[in-house]
Design a protein around this motif. Sequence first.
Motif, PDB file in Angstrom:
ATOM      1  N   THR A  35       0.827  -1.218   0.000  1.00  0.00           N
ATOM      2  CA  THR A  35       0.000   0.000   0.000  1.00  0.00           C
ATOM      3  C   THR A  35       0.857   1.262   0.000  1.00  0.00           C
ATOM      4  O   THR A  35       0.527   2.240  -0.670  1.00  0.00           O
ATOM      5  N   GLU A  36       1.954   1.234   0.751  1.00  0.00           N
ATOM      6  CA  GLU A  36       2.862   2.387   0.772  1.00  0.00           C
ATOM      7  C   GLU A  36       3.578   2.523  -0.572  1.00  0.00           C
ATOM      8  O   GLU A  36       3.763   3.634  -1.072  1.00  0.00           O
ATOM      9  N   ALA A  37       3.957   1.418  -1.161  1.00  0.00           N
ATOM     10  CA  ALA A  37       4.635   1.449  -2.457  1.00  0.00           C
ATOM     11  C   ALA A  37       3.739   2.081  -3.514  1.00  0.00           C
ATOM     12  O   ALA A  37       4.210   2.881  -4.340  1.00  0.00           O
ATOM     13  N   ARG A  38       2.475   1.753  -3.493  1.00  0.00           N
ATOM     14  CA  ARG A  38       1.536   2.345  -4.461  1.00  0.00           C
ATOM     15  C   ARG A  38       1.448   3.856  -4.302  1.00  0.00           C
ATOM     16  O   ARG A  38       1.324   4.582  -5.283  1.00  0.00           O
ATOM     17  N   ARG A  39       1.533   4.343  -3.067  1.00  0.00           N
ATOM     18  CA  ARG A  39       1.450   5.790  -2.814  1.00  0.00           C
ATOM     19  C   ARG A  39       2.592   6.559  -3.481  1.00  0.00           C
ATOM     20  O   ARG A  39       2.441   7.737  -3.787  1.00  0.00           O
ATOM     21  N   VAL A  40       3.724   5.898  -3.635  1.00  0.00           N
ATOM     22  CA  VAL A  40       4.895   6.573  -4.208  1.00  0.00           C
ATOM     23  C   VAL A  40       5.298   5.969  -5.551  1.00  0.00           C
ATOM     24  O   VAL A  40       6.414   6.187  -6.023  1.00  0.00           O
ATOM     25  N   THR A  41       4.393   5.229  -6.153  1.00  0.00           N
ATOM     26  CA  THR A  41       4.574   4.593  -7.468  1.00  0.00           C
ATOM     27  C   THR A  41       5.847   3.748  -7.550  1.00  0.00           C
ATOM     28  O   THR A  41       6.640   3.881  -8.472  1.00  0.00           O
ATOM     29  N   LEU A  42       6.021   2.881  -6.570  1.00  0.00           N
ATOM     30  CA  LEU A  42       7.110   1.904  -6.574  1.00  0.00           C
ATOM     31  C   LEU A  42       6.535   0.518  -6.832  1.00  0.00           C
ATOM     32  O   LEU A  42       5.380   0.249  -6.506  1.00  0.00           O
ATOM     33  N   PHE A  43       7.358  -0.338  -7.381  1.00  0.00           N
ATOM     34  CA  PHE A  43       7.000  -1.739  -7.513  1.00  0.00           C
ATOM     35  C   PHE A  43       7.447  -2.468  -6.253  1.00  0.00           C
ATOM     36  O   PHE A  43       8.382  -2.039  -5.571  1.00  0.00           O
ATOM     37  N   THR A  44       6.777  -3.555  -5.926  1.00  0.00           N
ATOM     38  CA  THR A  44       7.197  -4.367  -4.788  1.00  0.00           C
ATOM     39  C   THR A  44       7.775  -5.666  -5.314  1.00  0.00           C
ATOM     40  O   THR A  44       7.423  -6.090  -6.424  1.00  0.00           O
ATOM     41  N   PRO A  45       8.686  -6.275  -4.572  1.00  0.00           N
ATOM     42  CA  PRO A  45       9.144  -5.860  -3.249  1.00  0.00           C
ATOM     43  C   PRO A  45      10.122  -4.682  -3.343  1.00  0.00           C
ATOM     44  O   PRO A  45      10.811  -4.505  -4.341  1.00  0.00           O
ATOM     45  N   ALA A  46      10.153  -3.901  -2.271  1.00  0.00           N
ATOM     46  CA  ALA A  46      11.064  -2.758  -2.165  1.00  0.00           C
ATOM     47  C   ALA A  46      11.392  -2.535  -0.697  1.00  0.00           C
ATOM     48  O   ALA A  46      10.595  -2.874   0.184  1.00  0.00           O
ATOM     49  N   TRP A  47      12.557  -1.967  -0.458  1.00  0.00           N
ATOM     50  CA  TRP A  47      13.032  -1.753   0.899  1.00  0.00           C
ATOM     51  C   TRP A  47      13.656  -0.369   1.040  1.00  0.00           C
ATOM     52  O   TRP A  47      14.248   0.147   0.096  1.00  0.00           O
ATOM     53  N   VAL A  48      13.547   0.208   2.251  1.00  0.00           N
ATOM     54  CA  VAL A  48      14.285   1.406   2.611  1.00  0.00           C
ATOM     55  C   VAL A  48      15.469   0.925   3.444  1.00  0.00           C
ATOM     56  O   VAL A  48      15.284   0.258   4.466  1.00  0.00           O
ATOM     57  N   ILE A  49      16.667   1.228   2.991  1.00  0.00           N
ATOM     58  CA  ILE A  49      17.873   0.849   3.737  1.00  0.00           C
ATOM     59  C   ILE A  49      18.131   1.952   4.757  1.00  0.00           C
ATOM     60  O   ILE A  49      18.310   3.110   4.387  1.00  0.00           O
ATOM     61  N   VAL A  50      18.127   1.616   6.052  1.00  0.00           N
ATOM     62  CA  VAL A  50      18.238   2.644   7.087  1.00  0.00           C
ATOM     63  C   VAL A  50      19.601   2.689   7.764  1.00  0.00           C
ATOM     64  O   VAL A  50      19.793   3.474   8.686  1.00  0.00           O
ATOM     65  N   ASP A  51      20.546   1.875   7.296  1.00  0.00           N
ATOM     66  CA  ASP A  51      21.876   1.940   7.906  1.00  0.00           C
ATOM     67  C   ASP A  51      22.902   2.623   6.991  1.00  0.00           C
ATOM     68  O   ASP A  51      24.086   2.599   7.242  1.00  0.00           O
ATOM     69  N   GLU A  52      22.420   3.267   5.935  1.00  0.00           N
ATOM     70  CA  GLU A  52      23.282   4.116   5.118  1.00  0.00           C
ATOM     71  C   GLU A  52      22.427   5.252   4.569  1.00  0.00           C
ATOM     72  O   GLU A  52      21.252   5.072   4.275  1.00  0.00           O
ATOM     73  N   PHE A  53      23.018   6.421   4.530  1.00  0.00           N
ATOM     74  CA  PHE A  53      22.256   7.576   4.055  1.00  0.00           C
ATOM     75  C   PHE A  53      23.200   8.681   3.612  1.00  0.00           C
ATOM     76  O   PHE A  53      24.356   8.735   4.024  1.00  0.00           O
ATOM     77  N   ASN A  54      22.692   9.533   2.746  1.00  0.00           N
ATOM     78  CA  ASN A  54      23.378  10.761   2.370  1.00  0.00           C
ATOM     79  C   ASN A  54      22.847  11.866   3.265  1.00  0.00           C
ATOM     80  O   ASN A  54      21.723  11.783   3.760  1.00  0.00           O
ATOM     81  N   THR A  55      23.648  12.902   3.446  1.00  0.00           N
ATOM     82  CA  THR A  55      23.183  14.073   4.184  1.00  0.00           C
ATOM     83  C   THR A  55      23.212  15.283   3.259  1.00  0.00           C
ATOM     84  O   THR A  55      23.985  15.321   2.307  1.00  0.00           O
ATOM     85  N   ASP A  56      22.365  16.231   3.563  1.00  0.00           N
ATOM     86  CA  ASP A  56      22.333  17.470   2.800  1.00  0.00           C
ATOM     87  C   ASP A  56      21.905  18.587   3.743  1.00  0.00           C
ATOM     88  O   ASP A  56      20.983  18.404   4.542  1.00  0.00           O
ATOM     89  N   ASP A  57      22.580  19.723   3.676  1.00  0.00           N
ATOM     90  CA  ASP A  57      22.252  20.890   4.490  1.00  0.00           C
ATOM     91  C   ASP A  57      21.149  21.655   3.773  1.00  0.00           C
ATOM     92  O   ASP A  57      21.356  22.189   2.687  1.00  0.00           O
ATOM     93  N   LEU A  58      19.964  21.704   4.363  1.00  0.00           N
ATOM     94  CA  LEU A  58      18.819  22.322   3.698  1.00  0.00           C
ATOM     95  C   LEU A  58      18.994  23.817   3.478  1.00  0.00           C
ATOM     96  O   LEU A  58      18.432  24.382   2.540  1.00  0.00           O
ATOM     97  N   ALA A  59      19.794  24.482   4.316  1.00  0.00           N
ATOM     98  CA  ALA A  59      19.991  25.924   4.172  1.00  0.00           C
ATOM     99  C   ALA A  59      20.789  26.271   2.919  1.00  0.00           C
ATOM    100  O   ALA A  59      20.621  27.342   2.353  1.00  0.00           O
ATOM    101  N   THR A  60      21.640  25.348   2.469  1.00  0.00           N
ATOM    102  CA  THR A  60      22.490  25.643   1.318  1.00  0.00           C
ATOM    103  C   THR A  60      22.285  24.672   0.165  1.00  0.00           C
ATOM    104  O   THR A  60      23.013  24.731  -0.820  1.00  0.00           O
ATOM    105  N   SER A  61      21.307  23.818   0.270  1.00  0.00           N
ATOM    106  CA  SER A  61      21.106  22.785  -0.737  1.00  0.00           C
ATOM    107  C   SER A  61      20.649  23.367  -2.062  1.00  0.00           C
ATOM    108  O   SER A  61      19.730  24.164  -2.123  1.00  0.00           O
TER     109      SER A  61
END
Length: 100
Positions: A35-61
Motif C-alpha cells: 500500500t505504501e509502495a503504491r502511494r509513491v509509485t514503486l514496484f514491490t518488493p522494495a526496501w528502505v535501507i536505514v543503515d546508510e544515508f546521504n546528508t544534505d544541508d537544507l539551508a544551502t542545498s
Amino acid sequence: MLIVAGKNGRKQALLFPITSQPPRPGAHYVEIPETEARRVTLFTPAWVIVDEFNTDDLATSWALEDAKPLGQFTRKFMSRIAGEAAAAIRAGAARTVPRR
C-alpha cells in the motif's frame, strides 16, 4: 528523507536509499508494504535501507530547490522508518555519505 537538527543546529536532510534488490545479510532495513509502495509509485518488493544515508544541508542545498515529490509515505510508515534509522544510528551500524 528525514529532517533532523545537525550538530551545528542547522537542519539536515537524511536521504535513505530505496531499493528493489533484497538487502544484504545483516543490513538494517524496512520493507515497504504494497500500500505504501503504491502511494509513491514503486514496484514491490522494495526496501528502505536505514543503515546508510546521504546528508544534505537544507539551508544551502541546491539539489532540493525545484524538486517535486514523486509521492509520500504515510506519517505512520515514516515514523517506523525513523525509529529503525535511529536504532541503527545509535547502534553505530549506520554510515553517512555527505552530498557536499
